[in-house]
Design an enzyme around this catalytic site. Structure first.
Site: not given
Ligand code: MV4
Length: 449
Positions: A165, A292
């Site tokens: 964000g 990941r």
């Protein structure tokens, strides 16, 4: 297969990787900062190397020290976990140059997906649905304003290097655009060293649904269904579940195939996650791709029976993935237990855990590095445990989670357990009717309940 793997991480994920390595007959090397000398990942690994002081920049983020630890212990591969160096292209490249297998994607892949505009352009090229918006980055204010008008307000400005964000602004009307544009670019510049931003239509009250994928070196990519991660606070996930309460087999197939396409076209190798926004009409849009293993991977493991860490290690060793149809069984929920005080705006609560009693019983899993007497250091992420339950149905999973949360005793520090207990009775959550603003706008924690 590798004989020895170094885990370039700490906490529960280091322990999670060590556990699978043991089951596969692979020796493990832990690295640790002086703040983690008494941590379980150090105790349970076959060898451990101290790599520096508590501050991450001087230890878990210090590439040379980790490479030195791998070289002196003769580790053949490095598992980066999540966070720290897991999505660092330079680290992946340095591993390559030292003939140490990075258990994760190539540096090129990390760079391509880490740059959000590049990733989005790739998805457009291969027919993955994306949110309507600017054609790449825009640095000129007038041009940006024109694009925003064309898209129609509200719009969202996003940093191409972004994440969490940061460097992101929602703009409701033209009058607010300049401020937001300048603000986003400034924030992105100082946070990521790259001020570039792009613009999209703002999707109101979406759900965050992500698809777990696996790709092997032989060009095969498959998906393991979705996780619903809509329950977040300030871009921190709080609770995740699989399957998503709004998913049906048809939508899962469509979203799954879109995720596979996204990964196949780049010859993706390893475990990855393709994040989507899902709107009220059940239209979905590519948001970003994570290269990941993610914190919330256990809920996928519970409903598919996979061991995603084992998959990662086998893929890295060049083994082909087993080709079998996806079967999703029951429902799984994960609550993140953080060392934070929900009564005081989730302020961090580091210190000594005096009592630590784990819940147990049928289908209850706890991934944690904490124990009675463990001191939570103030230097790292506040997550100290993941409580994961599974059950045949969502309703039973919620009941089981509430029961397990009530059994979980942690004394000496404040945790988010009381917050989760109340969430289990929150009507919107129970009905499965929630969006990404649910926790901040529609759920209120009551301290004295
Ligand atoms: C959006 C969006 C609405 N419309 N993009 C948040 C972090 C970054 N990964 C992207 N994010 C969002 N992108 C468009 N076009 C709303 C969010 C968003 C959000 C997304 C997922 C989970 C929680 C969120 C909280 C606020 C905003």
């Amino acid at each position: 297969m590798f004989k020895k793997i170094l885990i370039a991480n700490r906490g529960e994920i280091a322990l999670r990787v060590i556990r699978t390595c043991k089951e596969m007959g692979i020796k493990t090397v832990a690295v640790y900062s002086t703040a983690d000398a008494n941590s379980l990942h150090v105790r349970f690994a076959d060898e451990a190397v101290c790599i520096g002081p508590p501050v991450s920049k001087e230890s878990y983020l210090k590439i040379q020290r980790i490479m030195a630890a791998a070289e002196i212990t003769n580790a053949e591969a490095i598992h980066p976990g999540y966070g720290f160096l897991a999505e660092n292209a330079e680290f992946s490249r340095i591993c390559q140059e030292h003939n140490i297998k990075f258990i994760g994607p190539s540096p090129e892949m990390i760079s391509a997906m880490g740059d959000k505009s590049t990733a989005k352009a790739h998805m457009i090229k291969y027919g993955v649905p994306v949110v309507p918006g600017s054609d790449g980055n825009i640095s000129d204010l007038n041009e940006a304003q024109k694009v925003a008008e064309e898209i129609g307000y509200p719009v969202i400005i996003k940093a191409t290097a972004g994440g969490g964000g940061r460097g992101m602004r929602i703009v409701k009307q033209a009058a607010d655009f300049k401020r937001a544009f300048d603000g986003a670019r400034n924030e992105a510049g100082s946070a990521f060293g790259n001020p570039e931003v792009y613009i999209e239509k703002f999707i109101e009250e979406p759900r965050h649904v992500e698809i777990q994928i696996l790709g092997d070196r032989h060009g095969y990519v498959t998906h393991l269904g979705e996780r619903d991660c809509s329950l977040q606070r300030r871009h921190q996930k709080i609770l995740e579940e699989a399957p998503s309460p709004v998913m049906d087999p048809e939508l899962r197939e469509k979203m799954g195939q879109a995720a596979i396409r996204a990964a196949e076209t780049v010859n993706y190798e390893g475990a990855g996650t393709v994040e989507f926004l899902l709107d009220k009409n059940k239209d979905f849009y590519f948001m970003e791709m994570n290269t990941r293993i993610q914190v919330e991977h256990p809920v996928t493991e519970e409903v598919t029976n996979a061991d995603l860490i084992k998959n990662q290690i086998e893929i890295a060793a060049g083994l082909p993935l087993e080709r079998k149809p996806l079967k999703i069984r029951g429902h799984s929920i994960e609550c993140r237990i953080n060392a934070e005080d929900p009564e005081f705006n989730f302020r961090p609560s580091a210190g000594k855990i005096t009592v630590f009693h784990l819940p147990g019983g049928h289908s209850v899993r706890v991934d944690t590095h904490a124990y009675s007497g463990y001191v939570v250091p103030p230097n790292y992420d506040s997550m100290i445990a993941k409580l994961i339950v599974s059950a045949p149905s969502r309703k039973e999973a919620i009941a089981r989670m509430k029961r397990a949360l009530e059994e979980f005793v942690i004394e000496g520090i404040k945790t988010t357990i009381p917050y989760h207990i109340q969430l289990m009775d929150s009507p919107g959550f129970v009905k499965g009717e929630f969006t990404t603003d649910y926790l901040e706008k529609h759920f209120k924690f009551e301290p004295n309940k």
